[in-house]
Scaffold this active site. Structure first.
Site, mmCIF file in Angstrom:
data_model
loop_
_atom_site.group_PDB
_atom_site.id
_atom_site.type_symbol
_atom_site.label_atom_id
_atom_site.label_comp_id
_atom_site.label_asym_id
_atom_site.label_seq_id
_atom_site.Cartn_x
_atom_site.Cartn_y
_atom_site.Cartn_z
ATOM 1 N N CYS A 127 0.937 -1.216 0.185
ATOM 2 C CA CYS A 127 0.110 -0.062 0.114
ATOM 3 C C CYS A 127 0.946 1.226 -0.048
ATOM 4 C CB CYS A 127 -0.847 -0.003 1.068
ATOM 5 S SG CYS A 127 0.008 -0.023 2.861
ATOM 6 N N ASN A 166 2.226 1.363 4.410
ATOM 7 C CA ASN A 166 2.734 0.154 5.127
ATOM 8 C C ASN A 166 2.458 0.350 6.650
ATOM 9 O OD1 ASN A 166 5.549 -2.015 5.541
ATOM 10 N ND2 ASN A 166 3.434 -2.655 5.222
ATOM 11 N N CYS A 205 -1.430 0.812 7.484
ATOM 12 C CA CYS A 205 -2.924 0.610 7.780
ATOM 13 C C CYS A 205 -3.405 -0.606 6.945
ATOM 14 C CB CYS A 205 -3.597 1.723 7.137
ATOM 15 S SG CYS A 205 -3.365 3.485 8.069
ATOM 16 N N ARG A 206 -3.336 -0.633 5.553
ATOM 17 C CA ARG A 206 -3.867 -1.467 4.824
ATOM 18 C C ARG A 206 -3.157 -2.974 4.498
ATOM 19 N NH1 ARG A 206 -5.178 2.096 -0.128
ATOM 20 N NH2 ARG A 206 -3.409 3.071 0.843
ATOM 21 N N SER A 207 -1.771 -2.746 4.176
ATOM 22 C CA SER A 207 -1.077 -3.844 3.834
ATOM 23 C C SER A 207 -0.508 -4.613 5.096
ATOM 24 C CB SER A 207 0.338 -3.383 2.826
ATOM 25 O OG SER A 207 1.133 -2.601 3.692
ATOM 26 N N ASP A 240 -8.566 3.614 1.274
ATOM 27 C CA ASP A 240 -7.538 3.954 2.261
ATOM 28 C C ASP A 240 -8.260 4.611 3.654
ATOM 29 O OD1 ASP A 240 -5.453 5.262 3.881
ATOM 30 O OD2 ASP A 240 -4.841 6.549 2.266
#
Ligand code: 4NP
Length: 161
Positions: A10, A13, A15-17, A125
């Site tokens: 993302c 690195n 929050c999402r990934s 996001d």
């Protein structure tokens, strides 16, 4: 038979990934499937930092401890050491493709392309959002992780368009 090595990417690195990596580890463990996974960001802002506390809390709700993950930026060697690189959103996908070295061997794809009926969709996001947004992130990355594990079990070298 190759063992898949999957990198989730993302922007930051944090929050999402990290959640995608956590959901993948969990889905693989639950299926008794051996695969390696890691995550990285396209940006350098958060290098060395732990995941966002809201991501840590969301992963913990699903039984995965990500508090010791440390953010890093994608490197040229990632394109060779990983078999698959999955972008969390369309912008990440463009950035990953743009910076790919000539010797890249990893298959590069958009994460939600592995989920039926979600082709071309980005994982939103949640950085400026609420805990509910992080719960929605988990639902997206978990759906992708389940699909990915079942497809990789059938065909470890399966291609992403
Ligand atoms: P991620 O979320 O890409 O899912 O880790 C973000 C983290 C940080 C920022 C944006 C998105 N930021 O602008 O600092």
């Amino acid at each position: 038979m190759i063992m898949p090595r999957v990198l989730f990417v993302c922007l930051g690195n944090i929050c999402r990934s990290p959640l995608a990596e956590a959901a993948f580890h969990k889905a693989a463990d639950d299926a008794g499937f051996k695969a390696e996974a890691d995550s990285a960001g396209t940006a350098a802002y958060h290098i060395g930092m732990a995941p966002d506390p809201r991501s840590i809390a969301e992963a913990a709700r699903h039984g995965v401890d990500i508090s010791r993950y440390a953010a890093r930026q994608i490197t040229n060697t990632d394109y060779i050491t990983f078999t698959h690189i999955f972008a969390l959103d369309q912008e990440n996908l463009r950035d990953i493709r743009q910076r790919a070295p000539h010797e890249a061997t990893a298959l590069i794809g958009l994460l939600l392309d592995v989920v039926p009926r979600r082709s071309n969709e980005s994982v939103a996001d949640p950085y400026y959002g609420s805990a509910q947004d992080f719960a929605a992130t988990w639902r997206d990355v978990d759906a992708a992780a389940q699909s990915l594990v079942s497809q990789l079990r059938k065909t470890p070298e399966f291609g992403i368009r």
